[in-house]
Motif scaffolding. Structure first.
Motif, PDB file in Angstrom:
ATOM      1  N   ILE A   1       0.841  -1.196   0.000  1.00  0.00           N
ATOM      2  CA  ILE A   1       0.000   0.000   0.000  1.00  0.00           C
ATOM      3  C   ILE A   1       0.876   1.246   0.000  1.00  0.00           C
ATOM      4  O   ILE A   1       1.781   1.392   0.813  1.00  0.00           O
ATOM      5  CB  ILE A   1      -0.932   0.018   1.226  1.00  0.00           C
ATOM      6  N   VAL A   2       0.601   2.159  -0.923  1.00  0.00           N
ATOM      7  CA  VAL A   2       1.282   3.455  -0.990  1.00  0.00           C
ATOM      8  C   VAL A   2       0.216   4.531  -0.800  1.00  0.00           C
ATOM      9  O   VAL A   2      -0.701   4.647  -1.607  1.00  0.00           O
ATOM     10  CB  VAL A   2       2.000   3.654  -2.333  1.00  0.00           C
ATOM     11  N   ALA A   3       0.321   5.302   0.305  1.00  0.00           N
ATOM     12  CA  ALA A   3      -0.676   6.332   0.609  1.00  0.00           C
ATOM     13  C   ALA A   3       0.005   7.682   0.740  1.00  0.00           C
ATOM     14  O   ALA A   3       1.089   7.783   1.312  1.00  0.00           O
ATOM     15  CB  ALA A   3      -1.415   5.985   1.909  1.00  0.00           C
ATOM     16  N   GLN A   4      -0.627   8.721   0.191  1.00  0.00           N
ATOM     17  CA  GLN A   4      -0.084  10.066   0.304  1.00  0.00           C
ATOM     18  C   GLN A   4      -1.218  11.086   0.194  1.00  0.00           C
ATOM     19  O   GLN A   4      -2.318  10.768  -0.255  1.00  0.00           O
ATOM     20  CB  GLN A   4       0.964  10.341  -0.782  1.00  0.00           C
ATOM     21  N   GLY A   5      -0.924  12.312   0.618  1.00  0.00           N
ATOM     22  CA  GLY A   5      -1.875  13.413   0.495  1.00  0.00           C
ATOM     23  C   GLY A   5      -1.331  14.507  -0.406  1.00  0.00           C
ATOM     24  O   GLY A   5      -0.153  14.820  -0.352  1.00  0.00           O
ATOM     25  N   LYS A   6      -2.211  15.068  -1.217  1.00  0.00           N
ATOM     26  CA  LYS A   6      -1.826  16.157  -2.124  1.00  0.00           C
ATOM     27  C   LYS A   6      -2.426  17.500  -1.689  1.00  0.00           C
ATOM     28  O   LYS A   6      -2.268  18.496  -2.385  1.00  0.00           O
ATOM     29  CB  LYS A   6      -2.315  15.841  -3.539  1.00  0.00           C
ATOM     30  N   GLY A   7      -3.170  17.516  -0.556  1.00  0.00           N
ATOM     31  CA  GLY A   7      -3.761  18.771  -0.112  1.00  0.00           C
ATOM     32  C   GLY A   7      -4.714  19.336  -1.149  1.00  0.00           C
ATOM     33  O   GLY A   7      -5.526  18.641  -1.742  1.00  0.00           O
ATOM     34  N   GLU A   8      -4.599  20.639  -1.393  1.00  0.00           N
ATOM     35  CA  GLU A   8      -5.460  21.328  -2.361  1.00  0.00           C
ATOM     36  C   GLU A   8      -4.753  21.552  -3.688  1.00  0.00           C
ATOM     37  O   GLU A   8      -5.257  22.292  -4.547  1.00  0.00           O
ATOM     38  CB  GLU A   8      -5.884  22.670  -1.773  1.00  0.00           C
ATOM     39  N   SER A   9      -3.587  20.909  -3.903  1.00  0.00           N
ATOM     40  CA  SER A   9      -2.719  21.258  -5.034  1.00  0.00           C
ATOM     41  C   SER A   9      -3.177  20.700  -6.377  1.00  0.00           C
ATOM     42  O   SER A   9      -2.714  21.155  -7.413  1.00  0.00           O
ATOM     43  CB  SER A   9      -1.286  20.775  -4.747  1.00  0.00           C
ATOM     44  N   GLU A  10      -4.057  19.677  -6.423  1.00  0.00           N
ATOM     45  CA  GLU A  10      -4.452  19.062  -7.681  1.00  0.00           C
ATOM     46  C   GLU A  10      -5.982  18.998  -7.811  1.00  0.00           C
ATOM     47  O   GLU A  10      -6.596  17.928  -7.753  1.00  0.00           O
ATOM     48  CB  GLU A  10      -3.850  17.656  -7.809  1.00  0.00           C
ATOM     49  N   PRO A  11      -6.652  20.160  -7.951  1.00  0.00           N
ATOM     50  CA  PRO A  11      -8.117  20.147  -8.052  1.00  0.00           C
ATOM     51  C   PRO A  11      -8.592  19.565  -9.381  1.00  0.00           C
ATOM     52  O   PRO A  11      -7.936  19.711 -10.410  1.00  0.00           O
ATOM     53  CB  PRO A  11      -8.472  21.636  -7.948  1.00  0.00           C
ATOM     54  N   LEU A  12      -9.762  18.915  -9.349  1.00  0.00           N
ATOM     55  CA  LEU A  12     -10.401  18.438 -10.575  1.00  0.00           C
ATOM     56  C   LEU A  12     -11.275  19.529 -11.190  1.00  0.00           C
ATOM     57  O   LEU A  12     -11.531  19.502 -12.396  1.00  0.00           O
ATOM     58  CB  LEU A  12     -11.276  17.219 -10.270  1.00  0.00           C
ATOM     59  N   ALA A  13     -11.751  20.457 -10.359  1.00  0.00           N
ATOM     60  CA  ALA A  13     -12.669  21.487 -10.834  1.00  0.00           C
ATOM     61  C   ALA A  13     -12.360  22.792 -10.106  1.00  0.00           C
ATOM     62  O   ALA A  13     -11.530  22.840  -9.210  1.00  0.00           O
ATOM     63  CB  ALA A  13     -14.125  21.057 -10.592  1.00  0.00           C
TER      64      ALA A  13
END
Length: 330
Positions: free
Chosen positions: A293-305
């Motif tokens: 398992i590889v888990a990470q957070g991107k915060g608000e840096s990669e929005p879809l919309a």
């Protein structure tokens, strides 16, 4: 003044929850400053001109922060003595504070706060040789600056209403001063496994039959400021869970995201928590080893919309769950 104290806790609550200047819940400190006595009553009624009404005060306190906007605080406070202008002695006050502390995080290292509670006082009037003890109401406001996660300084004002009784007399007391505060007790941060680059598939000899297994991915929506999995989320990741069980060599990639509301630091932490919740559920309920398992957070840096609309922000609050495709040779 009374209306302000009633409105202050509600205003701090409505103002919104952002990332705290420190995650340490426990704190202790010491304060020192000036005091002023006025609005004499009881045996002191009308005697303001007979006393020097300014003195020094201080004390020590300990507190616990329950969440980002509320905590409780208690301690000892000496409010000084209003010295008699003629003869000796004066009206001396000390006691114990117990207050609720309401905080608004105005900036990453700067808080504004209000206090509301009670003061268990002990009064000694050596002019008329009368003592008294009891409880009075107290409220205050202040500002706090954090040098780091463990140390801060405060500037504050606190009002004590009619301290004393009819025999020794009673007085409003005003304290204004500075404090030095030490914080501790934050849990150790949860380590987040950085994702490994997806390896390039190794070339395989041409075989009569090659079965291609497609990649599986799903986006799980999350409510605002939440890291809780819903039943519908659990249902949606069942195919990925079955893939991991059926093919023990496959890996799971979990990436958390947030919308743009709140500070970047808070959103980064929240996205990591969301990824950890999804990864933890799959690992615990389906026996998936942590090494897969590889888990990470991107915060608000990669929005879809766009984060300018509620619909766009809802799309951006998500966790991406992904298992890469592969081939099986028969």
């Amino acid at each position: 003044m009374t209306k302000m104290y009633k409105i202050l806790p509600l205003a701090l609550l409505i103002s919104g929850v952002v990332h705290a200047a420190t995650d340490n819940p426990w704190y202790a400190g010491a304060r020192i400053g000036g005091t002023n006595f006025d609005s004499f009553g009881g045996a002191l009624d009308g005697a303001e001109s007979s006393f020097e009404r300014d003195d020094w005060g201080g004390g020590a306190f300990i507190g616990y922060t329950y969440n980002s906007w509320f905590g409780v605080e208690g301690g000892y406070t000496y409010l000084g003595q209003a010295d008699a202008n003629t003869g000796g002695g004066g009206f001396e006050v000390h006691g114990l504070d117990l207050v609720g502390k309401f905080t608004w995080h105005a900036a990453p290292s700067f808080d504004l706060f209000g206090k509301l509670g009670g003061y268990v006082f002990d009064v000694d009037n050596s002019v008329n040789n009368q003592d008294d003890n009891g409880v009075s109401a107290t409220a205050g406001i202040g500002a706090e600056y954090f040098f780091n996660d463990d140390l801060s300084a405060r500037a504050e004002y606190q009002y004590y209403n009619q301290v004393g009784g009819s025999s020794p007399g009673e007085s409003d007391v005003h304290f204004y001063g500075v404090s030095l505060v030490y914080y501790w007790g934050a849990p150790e941060p949860v380590a987040i496994i950085e994702p490994e680059p997806v390896p390039e598939p190794a070339p395989v000899p041409v075989q009569p039959e090659v079965m291609k297994v497609k990649a599986l991915s799903v986006n799980l929506p999350f409510a605002f400021d939440s890291n809780a999995l819903s039943q519908s989320d659990i249902d949606r990741i069942q195919p990925i869970a079955q893939r991991l069980v059926e093919y023990p060599e496959t890996k799971l990639y979990v990436v958390g995201h947030t919308d743009s509301r709140g500070s970047e630091e808070y959103n980064q932490k929240l996205s990591e928590e969301r990824a950890a919740v999804v990864a933890g559920y799959l690992g615990a309920h389906f026996g998936i080893n942590k090494s897969r398992i590889v888990a990470q957070g991107k915060g608000e840096s990669e929005p879809l919309a766009s984060n300018d609309t509620e619909e766009g922000r809802a799309k951006n609050r998500r966790v991406e769950v992904y298992t890469p495709g592969f081939e099986i040779t028969k």
